[in-house]
Write a protein that holds these residues in place. Structure first.
Motif, short mmCIF file in Angstrom:
data_model
loop_
_atom_site.label_atom_id
_atom_site.label_comp_id
_atom_site.label_asym_id
_atom_site.label_seq_id
_atom_site.Cartn_x
_atom_site.Cartn_y
_atom_site.Cartn_z
N PRO A 284 -59.67 55.15 52.57
CA PRO A 284 -59.23 54.03 53.42
C PRO A 284 -59.52 54.29 54.91
O PRO A 284 -59.94 53.41 55.65
CB PRO A 284 -57.73 53.92 53.16
CG PRO A 284 -57.55 54.48 51.79
CD PRO A 284 -58.57 55.60 51.69
N VAL A 285 -59.33 55.53 55.33
CA VAL A 285 -59.59 55.91 56.73
C VAL A 285 -61.10 55.88 57.00
O VAL A 285 -61.53 55.39 58.06
CB VAL A 285 -58.99 57.30 57.03
CG1 VAL A 285 -59.35 57.76 58.44
CG2 VAL A 285 -57.49 57.30 56.83
N ILE A 286 -61.89 56.37 56.08
CA ILE A 286 -63.34 56.40 56.26
C ILE A 286 -63.90 54.98 56.34
O ILE A 286 -64.65 54.65 57.27
CB ILE A 286 -64.01 57.18 55.11
CG1 ILE A 286 -63.61 58.65 55.15
CG2 ILE A 286 -65.53 57.02 55.16
CD1 ILE A 286 -63.97 59.43 53.88
N ILE A 287 -63.55 54.15 55.39
CA ILE A 287 -64.11 52.80 55.34
C ILE A 287 -63.67 51.98 56.55
O ILE A 287 -64.49 51.35 57.23
CB ILE A 287 -63.72 52.11 54.02
CG1 ILE A 287 -64.40 52.81 52.85
CG2 ILE A 287 -64.08 50.63 54.05
CD1 ILE A 287 -63.86 52.43 51.49
N ALA A 288 -62.38 51.98 56.83
CA ALA A 288 -61.86 51.18 57.94
C ALA A 288 -62.46 51.61 59.27
O ALA A 288 -62.90 50.77 60.07
CB ALA A 288 -60.34 51.27 57.99
N THR B 84 -59.10 46.69 60.93
CA THR B 84 -60.53 46.40 60.97
C THR B 84 -60.75 44.91 61.19
O THR B 84 -61.55 44.50 62.04
CB THR B 84 -61.21 46.86 59.67
OG1 THR B 84 -61.02 48.27 59.55
CG2 THR B 84 -62.69 46.55 59.69
N ALA B 85 -60.05 44.08 60.45
CA ALA B 85 -60.21 42.62 60.55
C ALA B 85 -59.81 42.11 61.94
O ALA B 85 -60.33 41.08 62.38
CB ALA B 85 -59.37 41.93 59.48
N ALA B 86 -58.95 42.82 62.63
CA ALA B 86 -58.52 42.39 63.96
C ALA B 86 -59.69 42.33 64.95
O ALA B 86 -59.65 41.56 65.91
CB ALA B 86 -57.44 43.33 64.50
N PHE B 87 -60.73 43.10 64.72
CA PHE B 87 -61.88 43.11 65.63
C PHE B 87 -62.92 42.05 65.32
O PHE B 87 -63.75 41.73 66.16
CB PHE B 87 -62.54 44.50 65.63
CG PHE B 87 -61.89 45.40 66.60
CD1 PHE B 87 -62.35 45.50 67.91
CD2 PHE B 87 -60.77 46.12 66.24
CE1 PHE B 87 -61.72 46.31 68.81
CE2 PHE B 87 -60.13 46.93 67.15
CZ PHE B 87 -60.60 47.03 68.44
N VAL B 88 -62.88 41.49 64.14
CA VAL B 88 -63.89 40.52 63.74
C VAL B 88 -63.92 39.29 64.65
O VAL B 88 -65.01 38.89 65.09
CB VAL B 88 -63.74 40.15 62.25
CG1 VAL B 88 -64.66 39.02 61.85
CG2 VAL B 88 -63.99 41.39 61.38
N SER C 220 -51.16 54.46 48.94
CA SER C 220 -52.57 54.03 48.97
C SER C 220 -52.69 52.56 49.30
O SER C 220 -53.55 52.14 50.07
CB SER C 220 -53.24 54.31 47.63
OG SER C 220 -53.35 55.69 47.41
N SER C 221 -51.81 51.75 48.72
CA SER C 221 -51.81 50.31 49.01
C SER C 221 -51.50 50.06 50.47
O SER C 221 -52.11 49.21 51.12
CB SER C 221 -50.78 49.58 48.14
OG SER C 221 -51.13 49.69 46.79
N LEU C 222 -50.55 50.80 51.00
CA LEU C 222 -50.18 50.67 52.41
C LEU C 222 -51.35 51.06 53.31
O LEU C 222 -51.66 50.36 54.28
CB LEU C 222 -48.96 51.54 52.70
CG LEU C 222 -48.32 51.40 54.08
CD1 LEU C 222 -47.74 50.00 54.25
CD2 LEU C 222 -47.24 52.45 54.25
N GLY C 223 -52.03 52.15 52.96
CA GLY C 223 -53.20 52.58 53.73
C GLY C 223 -54.32 51.57 53.69
O GLY C 223 -54.95 51.29 54.71
N LEU C 224 -54.58 51.00 52.53
CA LEU C 224 -55.62 49.98 52.42
C LEU C 224 -55.28 48.73 53.22
O LEU C 224 -56.14 48.14 53.87
CB LEU C 224 -55.87 49.63 50.96
CG LEU C 224 -56.60 50.69 50.15
CD1 LEU C 224 -56.62 50.32 48.68
CD2 LEU C 224 -58.02 50.88 50.67
N LEU C 225 -54.02 48.30 53.18
CA LEU C 225 -53.60 47.13 53.95
C LEU C 225 -53.73 47.40 55.44
O LEU C 225 -54.24 46.56 56.19
CB LEU C 225 -52.17 46.74 53.60
CG LEU C 225 -51.60 45.53 54.36
CD1 LEU C 225 -52.45 44.29 54.10
CD2 LEU C 225 -50.15 45.31 53.95
N ALA C 226 -53.28 48.56 55.88
CA ALA C 226 -53.41 48.93 57.30
C ALA C 226 -54.87 48.97 57.71
O ALA C 226 -55.25 48.46 58.78
CB ALA C 226 -52.73 50.28 57.56
N ALA C 227 -55.71 49.55 56.88
CA ALA C 227 -57.14 49.63 57.17
C ALA C 227 -57.75 48.24 57.28
O ALA C 227 -58.52 47.95 58.20
CB ALA C 227 -57.84 50.44 56.08
#
Length: 84
Positions: A61-65, A16-20, A5-12
Motif C-alpha cells: 500500500p505504501v509503495i503503490i500510493a 493519492t486521489a487527493a492530488f488528482v 491492511s484495509s485501513l492502509g489501502l484506504l489511506a493510500a
C-alpha cells in the motif's frame, strides 16, 4: 484482508486521489502561478522517501500510493518549471 491492511489501502487511496484534481486542473489550465514550487519539491522529496521506505519493508500500500503520488507531484513540478 485484515483491518490494518484495509485501513492502509484506504489511506493510500485517499492521499493519492487527493492530488488528482490539482493535476487535472494544472494540465487543463496550464496555470501554475499560485502553486509553490518549494512546497512541491519538499513534498516530492518526502513522498520519494516514503516510497523507498515502503520498498525496503515490502509494504505494497505504501509503495503503490507513494509511487503514484510521486508521479503526480512530478507532473505538477514539471509544468511549474515550464510555465513559471
Amino acid at each position: 484482508m485484515g483491518f490494518s491492511s484495509s485501513l492502509g489501502l484506504l489511506a493510500a487511496f485517499l492521499t493519492t486521489a487527493a492530488f488528482v484534481p490539482q493535476v487535472f486542473r494544472v494540465v487543463r489550465t496550464r496555470d501554475t502561478h499560485a502553486i509553490s514550487l518549494t512546497m512541491y519539491l519538499m513534498f516530492a522529496a518526502g513522498v520519494a522517501l516514503w516510497l523507498i521506505y515502503g520498498i525496503l519493508l515490502g509494504l505494497w500500500p505504501v509503495i503503490i500510493a507513494n509511487g503514484i503520488t510521486l508521479l503526480l507531484a512530478l507532473m505538477v513540478i514539471a509544468l511549474k518549471l515550464r510555465r513559471g
